[in-house]
Design a protein around this motif. Structure first.
Motif, PDB file in Angstrom:
ATOM      1  N   THR A 200      22.258   8.950  31.511  1.00 17.02           N
ATOM      2  CA  THR A 200      23.538   8.520  30.947  1.00 17.02           C
ATOM      3  C   THR A 200      24.306   9.745  30.466  1.00 17.02           C
ATOM      4  O   THR A 200      23.767  10.574  29.743  1.00 17.02           O
ATOM      5  CB  THR A 200      23.319   7.546  29.775  1.00 17.02           C
ATOM      6  OG1 THR A 200      22.511   6.455  30.225  1.00 17.02           O
ATOM      7  CG2 THR A 200      24.636   7.007  29.249  1.00 17.02           C
ATOM      8  N   SER A 201      25.564   9.840  30.862  1.00 16.37           N
ATOM      9  CA  SER A 201      26.370  11.006  30.495  1.00 16.37           C
ATOM     10  C   SER A 201      26.605  11.068  28.990  1.00 16.37           C
ATOM     11  O   SER A 201      26.596  10.049  28.296  1.00 16.37           O
ATOM     12  CB  SER A 201      27.717  10.984  31.222  1.00 16.37           C
ATOM     13  OG  SER A 201      28.554   9.998  30.658  1.00 16.37           O
ATOM     14  N   THR A 202      26.839  12.269  28.513  1.00 17.96           N
ATOM     15  CA  THR A 202      27.136  12.474  27.096  1.00 17.96           C
ATOM     16  C   THR A 202      28.373  11.691  26.697  1.00 17.96           C
ATOM     17  O   THR A 202      28.414  11.087  25.616  1.00 17.96           O
ATOM     18  CB  THR A 202      27.333  13.981  26.803  1.00 17.96           C
ATOM     19  OG1 THR A 202      26.137  14.662  27.168  1.00 17.96           O
ATOM     20  CG2 THR A 202      27.642  14.220  25.345  1.00 17.96           C
TER      21      THR A 202
ATOM     22  N   PRO B 175      17.441   3.972  22.678  1.00 15.74           N
ATOM     23  CA  PRO B 175      18.008   5.129  23.381  1.00 15.74           C
ATOM     24  C   PRO B 175      18.430   4.755  24.806  1.00 15.74           C
ATOM     25  O   PRO B 175      17.796   3.924  25.460  1.00 15.74           O
ATOM     26  CB  PRO B 175      16.845   6.124  23.413  1.00 15.74           C
ATOM     27  CG  PRO B 175      15.935   5.696  22.310  1.00 15.74           C
ATOM     28  CD  PRO B 175      16.088   4.203  22.201  1.00 15.74           C
ATOM     29  N   LEU B 176      19.503   5.373  25.243  1.00 14.70           N
ATOM     30  CA  LEU B 176      19.998   5.133  26.598  1.00 14.70           C
ATOM     31  C   LEU B 176      19.202   5.966  27.592  1.00 14.70           C
ATOM     32  O   LEU B 176      18.592   6.975  27.219  1.00 14.70           O
ATOM     33  CB  LEU B 176      21.482   5.489  26.669  1.00 14.70           C
ATOM     34  CG  LEU B 176      22.371   4.644  25.761  1.00 14.70           C
ATOM     35  CD1 LEU B 176      23.745   5.266  25.625  1.00 14.70           C
ATOM     36  CD2 LEU B 176      22.467   3.231  26.297  1.00 14.70           C
TER      37      LEU B 176
ATOM     38  N   TYR C  16      20.344   0.831  18.037  1.00 12.57           N
ATOM     39  CA  TYR C  16      20.135   0.426  19.412  1.00 12.57           C
ATOM     40  C   TYR C  16      19.127   1.359  20.068  1.00 12.57           C
ATOM     41  O   TYR C  16      18.906   2.474  19.617  1.00 12.57           O
ATOM     42  CB  TYR C  16      21.458   0.374  20.195  1.00 12.57           C
ATOM     43  CG  TYR C  16      22.270   1.654  20.198  1.00 12.57           C
ATOM     44  CD1 TYR C  16      22.088   2.590  21.202  1.00 12.57           C
ATOM     45  CD2 TYR C  16      23.218   1.924  19.212  1.00 12.57           C
ATOM     46  CE1 TYR C  16      22.815   3.761  21.223  1.00 12.57           C
ATOM     47  CE2 TYR C  16      23.954   3.082  19.223  1.00 12.57           C
ATOM     48  CZ  TYR C  16      23.746   4.005  20.236  1.00 12.57           C
ATOM     49  OH  TYR C  16      24.477   5.171  20.250  1.00 12.57           O
TER      50      TYR C  16
ATOM     51  N   LYS D  63      27.459   8.067  26.272  1.00 11.86           N
ATOM     52  CA  LYS D  63      26.660   7.913  25.052  1.00 11.86           C
ATOM     53  C   LYS D  63      27.549   7.961  23.816  1.00 11.86           C
ATOM     54  O   LYS D  63      27.388   7.154  22.891  1.00 11.86           O
ATOM     55  CB  LYS D  63      25.597   9.006  24.975  1.00 11.86           C
ATOM     56  CG  LYS D  63      24.467   8.827  25.963  1.00 11.86           C
ATOM     57  CD  LYS D  63      23.479   9.975  25.860  1.00 11.86           C
ATOM     58  CE  LYS D  63      22.387   9.854  26.902  1.00 11.86           C
ATOM     59  NZ  LYS D  63      21.457  10.981  26.865  1.00 11.86           N
TER      60      LYS D  63
ATOM     61  N   ILE E 108      29.602   4.678  23.555  1.00 11.31           N
ATOM     62  CA  ILE E 108      28.785   3.564  23.072  1.00 11.31           C
ATOM     63  C   ILE E 108      28.551   3.696  21.569  1.00 11.31           C
ATOM     64  O   ILE E 108      28.659   2.719  20.826  1.00 11.31           O
ATOM     65  CB  ILE E 108      27.459   3.482  23.855  1.00 11.31           C
ATOM     66  CG1 ILE E 108      27.750   3.048  25.298  1.00 11.31           C
ATOM     67  CG2 ILE E 108      26.476   2.526  23.181  1.00 11.31           C
ATOM     68  CD1 ILE E 108      26.592   3.163  26.243  1.00 11.31           C
ATOM     69  N   HIS E 109      28.269   4.896  21.125  1.00 12.19           N
ATOM     70  CA  HIS E 109      28.089   5.132  19.682  1.00 12.19           C
ATOM     71  C   HIS E 109      29.353   4.741  18.911  1.00 12.19           C
ATOM     72  O   HIS E 109      29.271   4.067  17.877  1.00 12.19           O
ATOM     73  CB  HIS E 109      27.731   6.602  19.436  1.00 12.19           C
ATOM     74  CG  HIS E 109      27.630   6.949  17.993  1.00 12.19           C
ATOM     75  ND1 HIS E 109      26.545   6.596  17.215  1.00 12.19           N
ATOM     76  CD2 HIS E 109      28.479   7.605  17.171  1.00 12.19           C
ATOM     77  CE1 HIS E 109      26.752   7.018  15.983  1.00 12.19           C
ATOM     78  NE2 HIS E 109      27.908   7.629  15.928  1.00 12.19           N
TER      79      HIS E 109
END
Length: 87
Positions: free
Chosen positions: A8-10, A3-4, A1, A13, A16-17
């Motif tokens: 975007t907060s860690t 990159p956010l 996908y 992220k 989502i991963h």
């Protein structure tokens, strides 16, 4: 996908991963997702804004305290600390 966005907060992220794992057995359940701090904050804010505490409590089998609901109205950074469990 792709990159956010940088803002975007860690935590988001990482979530989502986890959710995009190819192996479905490695993906978090809805209850694991709901217990992530960033998601709990949004759940508490939604509950406070929509007066739907009973519906959320019954679905997630959790007792959201009025104190936490009130805090959610003030700030989304004050979620309930009780974990959400499977019914």
């Amino acid at each position: 996908y792709e990159p956010l966005p940088a803002e975007t907060s860690t935590e988001v992220k990482m979530l989502i991963h986890e959710m995009l794992q190819k192996d479905p057995t490695q993906r978090p359940t809805i209850f694991e997702i709901a217990n992530k701090q960033c998601i709990r904050d949004k759940i508490n804010k939604f509950v406070a804004e929509n007066d739907c505490k009973e519906s959320v409590e019954s679905y997630f089998n959790v007792d959201l305290s009025k104190k936490d609901i009130g805090k959610a109205k003030e700030s989304i950074s004050s979620p309930s600390t009780q974990p959400i469990e499977k019914p």
